[in-house]
Structures are given as structure tokens and as C-alpha cells.
Design an enzyme around this catalytic site. Sequence first.
Site, PDB file in Angstrom:
ATOM      1  CG  ASP A 143      -1.737   1.241   1.382  1.00  0.00           C
ATOM      2  OD1 ASP A 143      -2.340   1.632   0.363  1.00  0.00           O
ATOM      3  OD2 ASP A 143      -1.799   1.839   2.475  1.00  0.00           O
ATOM      4  CB  SER A 144       0.132   4.771  -0.634  1.00  0.00           C
ATOM      5  OG  SER A 144      -1.079   4.788   0.096  1.00  0.00           O
ATOM      6  CB  CYS A 191      -3.030   0.794  -2.412  1.00  0.00           C
ATOM      7  SG  CYS A 191      -3.131   2.545  -2.816  1.00  0.00           S
ATOM      8  CD  GLU A 193      -1.899   8.198   7.206  1.00  0.00           C
ATOM      9  OE1 GLU A 193      -0.934   8.973   7.262  1.00  0.00           O
ATOM     10  OE2 GLU A 193      -1.979   7.266   6.386  1.00  0.00           O
ATOM     11  CB  CYS A 196     -10.074   5.065   0.481  1.00  0.00           C
ATOM     12  SG  CYS A 196      -8.548   5.717   1.183  1.00  0.00           S
ATOM     13  CG  HIS A 250      -6.423   5.527   5.431  1.00  0.00           C
ATOM     14  ND1 HIS A 250      -5.714   5.090   4.346  1.00  0.00           N
ATOM     15  CD2 HIS A 250      -5.532   6.105   6.264  1.00  0.00           C
ATOM     16  CE1 HIS A 250      -4.441   5.400   4.510  1.00  0.00           C
ATOM     17  NE2 HIS A 250      -4.296   6.016   5.662  1.00  0.00           N
TER      18      HIS A 250
HETATM   19  N1  DGL Z   1      -4.147   3.688   0.192  1.00  0.00           N
HETATM   20  C1  DGL Z   1      -4.827   4.727  -0.544  1.00  0.00           C
HETATM   21  C2  DGL Z   1      -6.081   4.132  -1.204  1.00  0.00           C
HETATM   22  O1  DGL Z   1      -6.614   3.124  -0.794  1.00  0.00           O
HETATM   23  C3  DGL Z   1      -5.207   5.897   0.340  1.00  0.00           C
HETATM   24  C4  DGL Z   1      -4.046   6.748   0.753  1.00  0.00           C
HETATM   25  C5  DGL Z   1      -3.358   7.408  -0.422  1.00  0.00           C
HETATM   26  O2  DGL Z   1      -3.898   8.342  -1.027  1.00  0.00           O
HETATM   27  O3  DGL Z   1      -2.266   6.964  -0.737  1.00  0.00           O
HETATM   28  O4  DGL Z   1      -6.552   4.652  -2.176  1.00  0.00           O
END
Ligand code: DGL
Length: 272
Positions: A11-12, A74, A153, A185, A187
Site C-alpha cells: 500500500d502507499s 491500495c 492518520e 479507500c 483507510h
Molecule cells: N491507500 C490509498 C487508497 O486506498 C489511500 C491513501 C493514499 O492516497 O495513498 O486509495
Amino acid sequence: MDKYAPIGVFDSGVGGLTVAREIMKQMPNERVVYFGDTARVPYGSKSKETVTRFSWQIVRFLQEQQVKAIVIACNTASAIALPEIEGEIDIPIIGVVKPGAKAASSSTRNGKIGVIATDATIHSKIYSRYIKDMRPGADILGKACPLFVPLVEEGLIEDPVTDEIARRYLSELIETGIDTLIMGCTHYPLLRKTLQKTMGDDVVLVDPAYETAKECRQMLADMNLLNDTEPQLGDNPYRFFVSDEADKFKNIANTILPYGILGAKKIDIDEY
Ligand code: DGL
């Protein structure tokens, strides 16, 4: 392919831990190598070219870790990089978008589905495309909710500020009469309580993290790649890597995962 090899998950940043957590829950025998691109988060506001380049670097890193399969945990990377990557690597790879779209298509009764996600995921229209393949005639309404990621976060999971922002973002979706909402997303499943309260109890919330772990399990079973041995005492079945801020990652991970992690290793992802 070695069925005892780990599953690579990336993931990011920390958000993909909601997917890793589901994989650990649904497949307790599996080893996991997780990479969080904490130096370059967020992906949701970046271009397709950039997110695809970052994703390729991480895929190469995970392949070096000899993973047997990759889960792109992600939504943004699944939406815009997976279609290119999946055709070009020789291990199974899945993202979170298709499983989420599939669950929403079968859950909706009135055919009106909302998708909340990052800007990049909403603009890609990928959820709409998958849903329309499975349920032609469905009405899909997307809404980017960029402030949810920093709120999570910052630890403002249940907070009046988050309630207010949720009301502002979601009011237009409520007015359209959707009966299903995809938390598109990584989160957002952490905001489930706030989202459910804001949308009302009649709206079904779809969690792509849960659906992806289910799909991953099925995919490994079909390929005879499920690990059938329990981790032994002293084994460390889960390894975590990041591109920056390993301690911060560890602290957030310990609020998301059902057990404490000892730490994450920082690597230079630009080498890949
Ligand atoms: N992990 C990203 C997503 O699910 C959210 C956070 C980001 O923008 O990197 O789209």
C-alpha cells in the site's frame, strides 16, 4: 510455485494494514511480507504514471522477497496500476477494487451504489466499470473524500470533526437514495462506525479489504497454493517494510493489527 512462500501485500502507507489484517484473520497459516510506501504517500492525489512507476518498484521488491502472490492493498494503485502490471508478471496478483465491486453488485437491492475513495480512484471510474460489467443498469455515484485519510492518520477515528466532515461529504450521496456504499479507500473501514451513523442503518457498507482477503483465499486454493502448516513457535510469519518513518509506521500498525508488531525495516525503494 512454493505454497510455503509468503504473500506480498503493499500500500502507499499504513492503510493497507486493513487488508493485511483481514488476510491474517482469514488465512492464519499464511506468511505475509508487507510494504508501506510511507515516503511517498499519498498516492490518491498523484498521476497514473507516477502511481504505476511506484507500484512497479514495489512489485520488483516483493518479487525479490520470493512472494508467491501479490495483493495490492491500495485502492488507488489497484485502480490505476494493476491493469498494466497484471498482464506482465508471472505470479498471481489481485487488487482491492474488483472484489469490492463484486460484493456491492450482489448486495444492492435498488441498483444505486455509492463509492467513496481518493480523487485518483474516483476519476479512474474503475469501480463503475466493474460494477456495470456485473450489474448493467446499476447507478454508481462516486465521491472523493480526501480528508478522511489524514483524519484517520491523526487518530481522529471517532471525533466530532470527523462526524462533521462525513456529513458534508456524504449528504449528496444520502439524497440520491443509495442502498450500498463501497468504502473504496484503505483507510475508510477504520471509519466504519462514523460512516454507518452518517448514512443510516439501511445502507450496506462494503469493505473491499474483507472481500479481497476472501478472494485471495479462493485464488490460492484454486491454484493449490494455500499454506497448510501453522507457523511454528518462534517463527515470525509477518515482516514489514517501509520507505520512511519506520517507528511511526509501527505505532500506527499497533493500533490497526490485532497483535503488536516489533518493528518495520526501512528500505530504499528507489533502488528497485
Ligand atoms: N491507500 C490509498 C487508497 O486506498 C489511500 C491513501 C493514499 O492516497 O495513498 O486509495
